[in-house]
Design an enzyme around this catalytic site. Structure first.
Site, short mmCIF file in Angstrom:
data_model
loop_
_atom_site.label_atom_id
_atom_site.label_comp_id
_atom_site.label_asym_id
_atom_site.label_seq_id
_atom_site.Cartn_x
_atom_site.Cartn_y
_atom_site.Cartn_z
N LEU A 128 -32.38 -19.32 -4.36
CA LEU A 128 -31.23 -19.63 -5.22
C LEU A 128 -31.37 -21.04 -5.80
CD1 LEU A 128 -28.83 -18.12 -2.61
CD2 LEU A 128 -29.19 -17.17 -4.90
N PRO A 129 -30.62 -21.31 -6.88
CA PRO A 129 -30.81 -22.61 -7.55
C PRO A 129 -30.51 -23.83 -6.68
CG PRO A 129 -29.66 -21.08 -9.01
CD PRO A 129 -29.74 -20.42 -7.67
N THR A 159 -34.59 -24.79 -2.82
CA THR A 159 -34.68 -26.22 -2.50
C THR A 159 -33.26 -26.77 -2.49
OG1 THR A 159 -36.78 -26.36 -3.68
CG2 THR A 159 -35.69 -28.43 -3.16
N LYS A 234 -40.28 -30.88 1.35
CA LYS A 234 -40.23 -30.49 -0.06
C LYS A 234 -39.70 -31.62 -0.95
CE LYS A 234 -39.68 -28.02 -3.81
NZ LYS A 234 -40.79 -27.67 -4.66
N LYS A 309 -32.33 -32.30 -9.96
CA LYS A 309 -31.60 -31.89 -8.74
C LYS A 309 -32.37 -32.34 -7.48
CE LYS A 309 -32.55 -28.19 -6.81
NZ LYS A 309 -32.92 -26.88 -6.34
#
Ligand code: NAD
Length: 359
Positions: A128-129, A159, A234, A309
């Site tokens: 998902l975003p 992420t 990440k 983001k």
């Protein structure tokens, strides 16, 4: 080798033999050809032992495992397709109904809420975003936790903020289930080619259960430690990527304005100490590397909005851990400004284009 010999001899006879040989996980092209050659030679009789029967059973096609997949966007679409290719059945959901159509066409079951996914399967992957979407899908009114079965393994590849991963993990434990964060690096092409790197945070026992599934989508699957450490790895990687992309863009802009040929400049960088992934394989200057977003008007690839983001997540983490990250902070601000100026949907290498704008 002995294992293959036995199965091959027991099932001698054309296609059956070949199919069984193919289904043996340990087989390689080299030992396949060796085994086929052996079948054409004089073969010793093989006793039917308990071990042989077990080996034959192991070689028979297994009933397909059914896995849930939620979030079938740029990354999730390709990842889900690779699971179908790998022989898994899928139960899929995306808030955007068109996203499930290609999966339905290939025999997957499409449902209308994350809760319905959870009711049908005991392994679920989410892609998902951002953090609010993950909270909604897991813990919303129609979320996974409303329908989850005891013993389910949840793997979130989005992420997101490591603190949200920890929060979801705690909720999962309350439902007697397990949660792992497993964000990826590699982008859309790696998702399509099943060459992603998964950075996984969670319990060692859960990692063993997840690894085989993730391998169908990956080149590397790395266990980083407890829940949240996959996200930590990440965001560290992406902060460095953003910094090196900005640096490469500044240099490609400066060098070409100084009259250097763009390909020659990239060549010098790539045989010198300035070399990095952004200069060599994903050069932001159009026409230096074929087939990357910069050579296609910055379409496709990894969106500037997503990079902004991730840099925001890195800044939150820097604040929490009192780490000085001046370059990461600057990179975050630069990508934020780009989003405000209409670059949000372009690949993050469009920072080169942004720097060349005469403001
Ligand atoms: P995307 O926006 O293309 O796909 C996200 C999908 O999730 C969409 O299909 C969307 O409809 C769906 N979705 C959103 N909210 C939902 C909800 N509440 N319920 C169900 N579905 C919902 O994003 P993407 O590029 O596939 O990236 C997904 C994640 O992977 C992000 O966290 C991103 O940072 C990360 N990532 C992306 C790349 C890349 O190159 N695109 C690379 C590495 C990691």
């Amino acid at each position: 080798m002995r294992r293959m010999w036995n199965v091959a001899v027991c099932k001698k006879g054309g296609n059956v033999t070949f199919m069984l040989l193919r289904s043996l996980r340990s087989i390689t092209k080299r030992n396949l050809s060796t085994t086929v050659r052996l079948l054409n030679e004089e073969e010793p009789p093989v006793e039917t032992t308990e071990q042989n029967v077990e080996q034959e059973a192991a070689a028979k096609p297994k009933p397909k495992e059914t896995v849930g997949f939620i979030g079938l966007g740029n990354m999730g679409h390709n990842m889900g397709m690779n699971l179908l290719k790998g022989g898994y059945n899928l139960v899929v959901y995306d808030v955007y109904p068109e996203a499930v159509e290609p999966f339905k066409a290939l025999g997957a079951t499409a449902v209308t809420t994350p809760r319905l996914v959870a009711q049908q399967v005991k392994k679920i992957i989410t892609m998902l975003p951002s953090s609010p979407d993950v909270k909604e899908v897991y813990n919303g009114d129609s979320g996974i936790f409303r329908g989850i079965q005891e013993g389910t393994l949840l793997i979130d590849s989005s992420t997101i903020d490591p603190s949200v991963s920890k929060e979801m993990s705690k909720l999962a434990a309350d439902h007697k289930t397990s949660y792992m964060d497993a964000p990826v690096s590699g982008g859309v092409v790696a998702a399509r080619d099943a060459t992603l790197t998964f950075m996984v945070g969670g319990k060692a026992d859960d990692f063993v259960l997840a690894e085989q599934l993730l391998n169908h989508m990956a080149k590397n699957v790395v266990h980083c430690g407890a829940v949240g450490t996959g996200q930590a790895a990440k965001i560290c990687n992406n902060m460095l990527l953003a910094i090196s992309m900005i640096g490469t863009s500044e240099v490609m802009n400066l060098g070409t304005r100084l009259g250097l040929d763009k390909k020659m400049l990239a060549h010098i960088l790539n045989i010198s100490t300035g070399r990095c992934w952004s200069s060599e394989l994903y050069n932001p200057c159009p026409g230096v590397v074929e087939g990357v977003p910069s050579s296609n008007n910055y379409q496709g690839g990894f969106g500037t909005q997503l990079m902004a983001k991730d840099l925001g997540l890195a800044q939150n983490a820097s604040t929490e851990t009192k780490s000085a990250t001046p370059m990461g902070s600057l990179a975050h601000q630069l990508y934020r400004v780009m989003c405000n100026r209409g670059y949000g949907k372009l690949d993050f290498s469009s920072v080169y284009k942004f720097l060349r704008e005469d403001l």
